[in-house]
Design a protein around this motif. Structure first.
Motif, PDB file in Angstrom:
ATOM      1  N   MET A   1       0.837  -1.194   0.000  1.00 27.98           N
ATOM      2  CA  MET A   1       0.000   0.000   0.000  1.00 27.98           C
ATOM      3  C   MET A   1       0.878   1.251   0.000  1.00 27.98           C
ATOM      4  SD  MET A   1      -3.139   0.815   2.478  1.00 27.98           S
ATOM      5  CE  MET A   1      -4.480   1.868   1.984  1.00 27.98           C
ATOM      6  N   ALA A 214     -12.171  -2.839  -3.741  1.00 30.29           N
ATOM      7  CA  ALA A 214     -12.060  -4.292  -3.614  1.00 30.29           C
ATOM      8  C   ALA A 214     -12.476  -4.975  -4.912  1.00 30.29           C
ATOM      9  CB  ALA A 214     -12.915  -4.797  -2.460  1.00 30.29           C
ATOM     10  N   GLU A 217      -9.661  -4.864  -7.201  1.00 32.70           N
ATOM     11  CA  GLU A 217      -8.524  -5.716  -6.845  1.00 32.70           C
ATOM     12  C   GLU A 217      -8.819  -7.190  -7.088  1.00 32.70           C
ATOM     13  OE1 GLU A 217      -6.685  -5.001  -2.982  1.00 32.70           O
ATOM     14  OE2 GLU A 217      -5.751  -6.959  -3.143  1.00 32.70           O
ATOM     15  N   ASN A 218      -9.985  -7.650  -6.700  1.00 32.64           N
ATOM     16  CA  ASN A 218     -10.302  -9.068  -6.850  1.00 32.64           C
ATOM     17  C   ASN A 218     -11.811  -9.245  -6.964  1.00 32.64           C
ATOM     18  OD1 ASN A 218     -10.635 -11.803  -6.675  1.00 32.64           O
ATOM     19  ND2 ASN A 218      -9.164 -12.084  -5.046  1.00 32.64           N
ATOM     20  N   PHE A 221     -13.450 -12.293  -5.255  1.00 35.28           N
ATOM     21  CA  PHE A 221     -13.527 -12.107  -3.809  1.00 35.28           C
ATOM     22  C   PHE A 221     -14.768 -11.301  -3.457  1.00 35.28           C
ATOM     23  CE2 PHE A 221     -12.802  -9.168  -0.307  1.00 35.28           C
ATOM     24  CZ  PHE A 221     -12.529 -10.041   0.716  1.00 35.28           C
TER      25      PHE A 221
ATOM     26  N   LEU B 359      -9.299 -13.752  -0.662  1.00 36.91           N
ATOM     27  CA  LEU B 359      -8.497 -12.709  -0.014  1.00 36.91           C
ATOM     28  C   LEU B 359      -8.219 -11.568  -0.985  1.00 36.91           C
ATOM     29  CD1 LEU B 359      -5.828 -14.978   1.648  1.00 36.91           C
ATOM     30  CD2 LEU B 359      -7.390 -13.521   2.901  1.00 36.91           C
ATOM     31  N   LEU B 360      -8.024 -10.386  -0.402  1.00 36.86           N
ATOM     32  CA  LEU B 360      -7.489  -9.275  -1.183  1.00 36.86           C
ATOM     33  C   LEU B 360      -5.988  -9.282  -0.914  1.00 36.86           C
ATOM     34  CD1 LEU B 360     -10.152  -6.585  -0.317  1.00 36.86           C
ATOM     35  CD2 LEU B 360      -9.808  -7.633  -2.534  1.00 36.86           C
ATOM     36  N   LEU B 361      -5.246  -9.990  -1.757  1.00 34.84           N
ATOM     37  CA  LEU B 361      -3.842 -10.251  -1.444  1.00 34.84           C
ATOM     38  C   LEU B 361      -3.009  -8.979  -1.335  1.00 34.84           C
ATOM     39  CD1 LEU B 361      -3.104 -13.362  -3.653  1.00 34.84           C
ATOM     40  CD2 LEU B 361      -3.254 -13.257  -1.193  1.00 34.84           C
ATOM     41  N   ASP B 362      -3.341  -7.966  -2.137  1.00 35.77           N
ATOM     42  CA  ASP B 362      -2.516  -6.766  -2.126  1.00 35.77           C
ATOM     43  C   ASP B 362      -3.066  -5.680  -1.210  1.00 35.77           C
ATOM     44  OD1 ASP B 362      -0.479  -7.605  -3.878  1.00 35.77           O
ATOM     45  OD2 ASP B 362      -1.909  -7.467  -5.528  1.00 35.77           O
TER      46      ASP B 362
END
Lengths: 345, 527
Positions: A1, A214, A217-218, A221, B359-362
């Protein structure tokens, strides 16, 4: 981050900027004027760059389809002119009408992008490009009556460049200008830009923003956690489109003209270039990156014009502009590919 | 027996941490050598060095001596490792789905048509498909697999893919050392057995094998020698006569592992979630008529062979698979695929593919832990009246994360550390922490202990039991680890060909389970 590494595009552009500054000094062009001008350019283009952020952070990539949002803004501007609204009222009307149209456009645009996940950047480019001919039809056929915006000959169809002189040219640029010595700071313009920045920044401190990042990012997920991904993507894309509409209003009042037809054609590219210089990737972007990137890129443009005019052929400016803008985008894509290559075995 | 690989004083440093510290290791010709150790003990680093993984080179290389076949070598990249006769099968598959099995096995070592090779050179010679097929069949038959090598790889099930991967390695003519990193992690017990027996056959062909696994029973069964890693050092080494599982487990963790066991409890048959005549589409499969009742307060296990649909219930609900039919939660009808509604009602899912979907790995640990609660409840909202546009209470979120890290004993630098940097066991704990934070009524957990070391495994099973009893959460665990399910579950569902085949009690015999898993009807005293 907390990745605070200065990236290579930033280094290159900073070096280029320094060289230009030195040359400008040697040639003897007044530096104060350029600095004053740089503030205007910064805020004028800044909103368009800011409009990229929501889409990037919802996983829909760089908004190469920005002409769609810009067209919405242009319709807003034209309606304000048609109604002969001047000054602040005209400007605000243009933004409100533009935003409303942007919501509709954004909704359709998001429908396309949600069907073609993962290829948003290329789809956006084509969606933007193919949207322009459609808008060209609109500009020629729309039954507006204000003669100041129609073709002087024949009196039908809108002209490619409509002057804002009698309406709201420089409404933000010229109000609340603070003078410190030779420096002139357009407070209203910068304030308007910063308020928008703050609102976007705030968005990412809320629940919606949290979920949006989120999703980018994924996605899987987010889905498993009970997030309706398409809903959030639609929200992000609409927000981007609205900001692009507002962005073109701000841009036009500084520029003094409303550019129709092929005007919005290439507008996404300098914006994408700017945010990349700021250090964004196509998965995440921050407001800080917008502020830094826009200032660096626009100032480079600003400086390269007088320098190129003085030491090279005058026409070279436009060529240089293209090389810088598209070169940076290309580099960013290469760099992204490169990190992938070394990431695995 | 002479040694084929000898490693002395192997050391690898990542920045300031020693991943490996002066490791000595010897592999004899024709032996199966097991490497065991907890997560992060240096096994993977060891294999990465031997296979010339680019990560090693990019982070400054290694020091120490590696002697292969009496020759002192420095392994600088993967291709030099392959030249030296080292083959490796990774935990993740490295197969090309659009090619058929034979092409995958012979990739980069294709048989060429001799005539065209003479005229056009190696690069443009015609590939001899027929001989490729023959070679592949030979390699697969060593593994005991009978399959047509002209099938495309993406159609295969996970276990067959694993065998194709191994076949590719043993097809190499100069293969001296075969390294397997957790080859059985994604296999169920039946297929594991098949794999283990084929490893013995490979050994008889003269190759040496380095074998990593978390399942100690397997390691003890097939290995000739075992070396135990702990914190980057070799703690001990045993040969066949001295194998003793409790002792090995002690060496691995440095402390005693206590096996978790459920306590008998009374489950009233209050149906919490019911599936009735449900239809599911997944992959290219379609199954109809699936029914299952989940009782309030129980831990329900779901097991079966890989690909027989242990995960259809959670994934069907969450729109990963298409599901339709009559599903009721607390008597109320719910629509499978309406993920927002389902999660709001209190059903939460931890997927088996932790890294891809769980999971949000980063992102930092805190965001991973509070994410779902931020999304689902108003707990962390500063001004709930603003709904989604309310700012979040950062202090409360941080405090909660700190508590969770302490409660679940998550090993990390601090709450800002990225989840990617944590070990598998700790990542799973982060997942569990997130699930607990949302206070669900029903929790689906997929493969909770996959790829997790012995010690952490028990902690996680313990945590599941605790959540079940203290927080009164109904839990559905789908897992291929039957032994673990038997220890924690109140009922165990066996899936066969996408349907609920049988529901057994945990104290039913192993034989009953094996039969049900293979799809054979139970003929016992009840009838």
């Amino acid at each position: 981050m907390k990745n605070k590494k200065v990236q290579i595009p930033q280094i290159i552009i900073c070096i280029y900027l320094l060289i230009l500054l030195v040359v400008v000094n040697v040639i003897g062009i007044p530096i104060v004027g350029i600095i004053n001008e740089s503030f205007i350019k910064w805020a004028m283009n800044g909103v368009l760059v800011l409009s990229l952020v929501p889409m990037i952070n919802v996983g829909a990539g760089m908004n190469f389809g920005m002409p769609i949002g810009i067209s919405a803004g242009l319709i807003g501007l034209c309606i304000a002119i048609e109604l002969r609204l001047q000054g602040v009222i005209g400007f605000i009307t243009a933004m409100i009408v533009g935003s409303l149209i942007a919501i509709v456009f954004g909704l359709c645009y998001s429908k396309i992008l949600n069907r073609l996940k993962g290829k948003e950047e290329i789809i956006g480019t084509f969606a933007g490009f193919s949207f322009i001919p459609i808008m060209n039809f609109f500009w020629t056929l729309v039954p507006f009556k204000n003669r100041q915006m129609l073709y002087p000959v024949g009196g039908k169809g809108l002209r490619p460049k409509i002057s804002l002189k009698n309406y709201f040219e420089g409404i933000l640029d010229n109000s609340l200008v603070v003078k410190i010595g030779e420096f002139q700071i357009p407070v209203a313009l910068i304030l308007f830009f910063l308020i928008l920045c703050f609102l976007i920044q705030y968005l990412y401190r809320t629940r919606v923003g949290h979920v949006m990042t989120a999703v980018s990012e994924n996605e899987k997920f987010a889905q498993i956690s009970g997030v309706n991904i398409n809903k959030y993507r639609t929200k992000g894309i609409i927000l981007s489109t609205i900001l692009a509409a507002i962005g073109i209003c701000v841009y036009s009042q500084s520029y003094g003209f409303v550019e129709l037809y092929d005007g919005p054609f290439m507008m996404a590219f300098p914006a994408v270039s700017a945010i990349l210089i700021g250090g964004a990737s196509s998965k995440s972007a921050t407001v800080k990156q917008v502020l830094i990137g826009t200032y660096l890129l626009q100032t480079t443009y600003l400086l390269s014009i007088p320098v190129a005019n003085a030491i090279l052929v005058p026409e070279i400016t436009e060529v240089l502009r293209m090389i810088i803008t598209n070169g940076i985008i290309l580099y960013a894509f290469l760099y992204k590919g490169g990190s992938k290559k070394y990431g695995k075995i | 027996m002479d040694s084929i690989l000898k490693v002395t004083g192997l050391t690898k440093k990542y920045e300031d941490n020693y991943a490996l510290n002066k490791v000595d290791f010897e592999l004899k010709r024709g032996e199966i050598h097991g490497l065991v150790g907890a997560n992060g003990s240096g096994k993977s680093t060891f294999l990465n060095i031997l296979f010339g993984n680019s990560i090693i080179r990019e982070t400054g290389g290694y020091s120490g001596e590696i002697i292969i076949d009496k020759e002192n070598t420095y392994i600088k990249d993967t291709s030099s490792a392959v030249e030296l006769g080292i083959g490796m099968v990774h935990q993740e598959f490295a197969l090309i789905g659009d090619l058929n099995i034979a092409s995958n096995i012979k990739i980069n070592r294709e048989n060429l048509n001799k005539k065209t090779e003479k005229i056009l050179g190696k690069d443009f010679a015609r590939v001899d498909v027929k001989r490729n097929k023959e070679d592949s069949e030979k390699a697969l038959s060593i593994l005991g697999i009978d399959i047509d090598p002209s099938l495309k790889v993406f159609n295969l099930s996970t276990n067959i893919k694993q065998f194709v991967e191994i076949a590719r390695e043993i097809d190499k003519v100069n293969l001296k050392i075969l390294m397997l990193d957790e080859p059985t992690a994604s296999l169920n017990e039946e297929d594991s057995k098949l794999l283990l027996s084929s490893l013995k056959r490979i050994k008889e062909q003269g190759s040496s094998i380095i074998f990593i696994s978390h399942r100690l029973e397997e390691v003890v069964e097939i290995c000739d020698r075992i070396t135990i890693f702990r914190d980057g050092e070799v703690v001990s080494s045993y040969s066949k006569e001295a194998f003793d599982i409790p002792k090995i487990a002690m060496d691995m963790t440095g402390k005693k592992v206590v096996k978790t066991l459920r306590k008998e409890k009374d489950i009233k048959e209050n149906i919490l979630l019911s599936f009735k005549d449900v239809e599911v589409n997944y992959g290219q499969r379609n199954t109809k008529g699936i029914s299952l009742d989940i009782y309030e307060g129980e831990i329900l296990g779901i097991t079966g062979l890989a690909g027989h649909g242990q995960d259809i219930f959670p994934y069907g609900l969450m729109d990963v698979y298409e599901m339709s039919g009559d599903v009721r939660f607390n008597g109320e009808k719910i629509v499978p695929g309406d993920i927002e509604d389902i999660t709001k009602k209190g059903i939460y899912i931890l997927p088996d593919e932790r890294k891809e979907m769980g999971l949000l790995l980063d992102s930092p640990i805190w965001k991973n832990i509070v994410f779902s609660s931020c999304h689902l409840s108003t707990e962390f909202l500063k001004i709930p009246w603003f709904k989604s546009f309310s700012p979040l209470k950062s202090n409360a979120m941080y405090e909660h994360t700190d508590n969770m890290i302490e409660d679940l004993n998550i090993k990390c630098r601090d709450k800002y550390q990225l989840v990617r940097e944590l070990s598998g066991g700790n990542q799973q704990k982060v997942c569990l922490a997130r699930a607990i934070t949302t206070k669900p009524k029903l929790l689906f957990v997929g493969e909770p202990t996959r790829g997790i070391d012995l010690y952490s495994k028990e902690l996680i099973l313990d945590m599941l039991l605790e959540t079940n009893i203290q927080d009164k959460v109904t839990i559905v665990v789908s897992s291929g680890e039957l032994g673990e399910l038997k220890r924690i579950c109140d009922r165990i569902v066996v899936m066969y060909e996408g349907k609920v085949f049988d529901i057994l009690k945990p104290d039913d015999s192993d034989q009953a389970f094996s039969l049900a898993i293979l799809g054979a009807r139970r003929v016992d005293s009840e009838k």
